[in-house]
Design a protein around this motif. Structure first.
Motif, PDB file in Angstrom:
ATOM      1  N   ASN A 335      -9.725   3.878  -7.839  1.00 33.03           N
ATOM      2  CA  ASN A 335      -9.138   2.750  -7.111  1.00 33.03           C
ATOM      3  C   ASN A 335     -10.016   2.160  -6.014  1.00 33.03           C
ATOM      4  OD1 ASN A 335      -6.271   2.189  -8.153  1.00 33.03           O
ATOM      5  ND2 ASN A 335      -6.432   4.426  -8.118  1.00 33.03           N
ATOM      6  N   GLN A 337     -12.737  -0.258  -4.517  1.00 34.28           N
ATOM      7  CA  GLN A 337     -13.089  -1.613  -4.950  1.00 34.28           C
ATOM      8  C   GLN A 337     -14.502  -2.015  -4.501  1.00 34.28           C
ATOM      9  OE1 GLN A 337      -9.724  -3.884  -3.583  1.00 34.28           O
ATOM     10  NE2 GLN A 337      -8.377  -2.836  -5.035  1.00 34.28           N
ATOM     11  N   ALA A 397      -7.840   3.333  -0.949  1.00 41.37           N
ATOM     12  CA  ALA A 397      -7.788   4.193  -2.140  1.00 41.37           C
ATOM     13  C   ALA A 397      -7.059   5.506  -1.827  1.00 41.37           C
ATOM     14  CB  ALA A 397      -9.198   4.472  -2.647  1.00 41.37           C
TER      15      ALA A 397
END
Ligand code: LCS
Length: 401
Positions: A335, A337, A397
């Motif tokens: 997760n 980015q 995340a």
């Protein structure tokens, strides 16, 4: 880094260490400030007698780029300077450097003692490929120098260290192991990839050979695979003329040039890698979902005192564990980015990866636990982005666990 005398400092050497490679094209001399790329596989002889003299070793003219090339040589001179060694050899990859070093020191029937946490590719070389050639390797916990002493036998020809180790960030006391090896009359090789010569000079601590995966901080931009060896001139000549010549893992002139360009900014990049890493280590240390942070710069690192003594900084690599183990770690890695889910390290980009299933998948499940690579361990190669952005990405995340 503080300079104590009038000799050029590290950053100056990184930029000005090499002499210009003078070149003539047509009638006009060229003294290029950026080292020229001699993208030539072969070099002409003046006549047959000249060629024969070169092959007899009586004339040092270049012959063929597998054996030597002026752009490679500029990189080798520079790396020898920075690592305070007599000579260097640039190769196609860190693994080509490891193989070349091992085959220069060992033959069938010989034995190597190594630390037990190593880059997964080196572990594979030691446990799968070298035994097929009749070279046995014993891997020992590297925190205690006495483990190396105990494992050395009459057949041992090389002690192989990686400090800080990938990905556990376990340190080895280079001076202590070098002292043991000197008494037993064998060379010590140190893989200095994580520190670079900016933070650690193993030859000054008594080691005999330094190895770099130059793919990492030396190149620095995630665009080149390369390796370097630094050590004594006669050993390096043997490595070049016996093993590199036969095994053939030479570096391309273009990649040598990319590393020369990377070197110019090495100290500036390392300073920022470390500044960012320290802030991120503290952020992770205080985060409720993080159960352990491993960074040699933290006082909680069991070898923090050795890191202070042996290194001039703590580097840009962090490993950490999250509550919920492997599955929770996957949530973080899937997760992010801004951070990139990728192996390799030492790039300007922040890279995140899962050692147990990626870089260290060459270790059995049992060996992972034995050497301290937690199945949930997440490895972060801290890049040069704004640190607030890296932290914001990790925070978002971590909230998804
Ligand atoms: N030594 C260390 C400490 C390394 O981390 C690596 C590669 C090597 C040697 C081998 O160098 P290469 O042939 O790849 O230039 N480490 C990697 C890693 O952690 N992720 O991908 C490669």
């Amino acid at each position: 880094m503080q300079k104590k005398d009038q000799s050029p400092g590290f950053a100056t050497l990184c930029i000005h260490g090499k002499k210009h490679l003078d070149k003539h094209v047509g009638e006009r001399p060229i003294r290029a400030v950026s080292t020229p790329i001699f993208q030539s596989s072969t070099f002409a002889f003046e006549n047959v007698d000249h060629g024969a003299a070169v092959f007899r070793g009586e004339d040092a003219s270049y012959v063929y780029t597998r054996l030597g090339n002026p752009t490679q040589a500029a990189l080798e001179t520079e790396m020898a300077y920075l690592e305070k060694g007599e000579a260097a050899l640039a190769l196609a990859s860190g693994m080509a450097a490891a193989t070349t070093a091992v085959l220069t020191c060992c033959r069938s029937g010989d034995h190597i003692v190594a630390g037990d946490t190593l880059y997964g590719g080196t572990h594979q070389l030691f446990t799968q490929t070298l035994p097929r050639l009749g070279i046995e390797v014993t891997e020992v916990p590297a925190q205690d120098p006495r483990n190396f002493e105990r494992a050395i036998t009459k057949k041992t020809r090389l002690v192989y260290l990686e400090t800080p180790a990938n990905p556990t960030l376990v340190l080895t006391d280079i001076a202590a192991v070098a002292e043991i090896a000197r008494r037993k009359g064998m060379p010590v090789l140190v893989d200095n990839t994580f520190c670079t010569p900016y933070l650690q000079n193993p030859l000054e601590l008594g080691a005999d050979i330094v190895l770099h995966s130059a793919t990492k901080y030396i190149g620095g931009h995630g665009d080149t695979v390369a390796g370097i060896l630094v050590g004594k001139a006669d050993w390096m000549m043997q490595a070049r003329m016996e093993i590199l010549r036969d095994v053939g893992g030479c570096i391309s002139p273009f990649n040598a040039w990319l590393l020369l360009r990377g070197l110019k900014t090495l100290p500036v990049r390392m300073d920022r890698h470390m500044e960012n890493a320290m802030e991120i280590a503290h952020f992770l240390g205080y985060h409720p979902k993080v159960t352990e942070v491993i960074y040699p710069g933290l006082k909680t690192h069991p070898q923090h005192a050795l890191a202070r003594r042996q290194q001039r900084g703590f580097g840009g690599m962090i490993s950490f564990m999250v509550a919920g183990g492997r599955e929770a770690g996957k949530v973080v890695m899937d997760n992010v980015q801004l951070c990139t889910l990728a192996v390799s390290l030492g790039d300007v980009d922040t890279l995140i990866e899962h050692p147990a299933s990626m870089t260290h998948s060459t270790y059995s499940e049992q060996d992972l636990v034995k050497v301290g690579i937690d199945p949930g361990m997440v490895r972060l190669s801290v890049g040069l982005e704004n640190v607030e952005d890296i932290i914001a990405d990790l925070r978002q995340a971590l909230t998804l666990i």
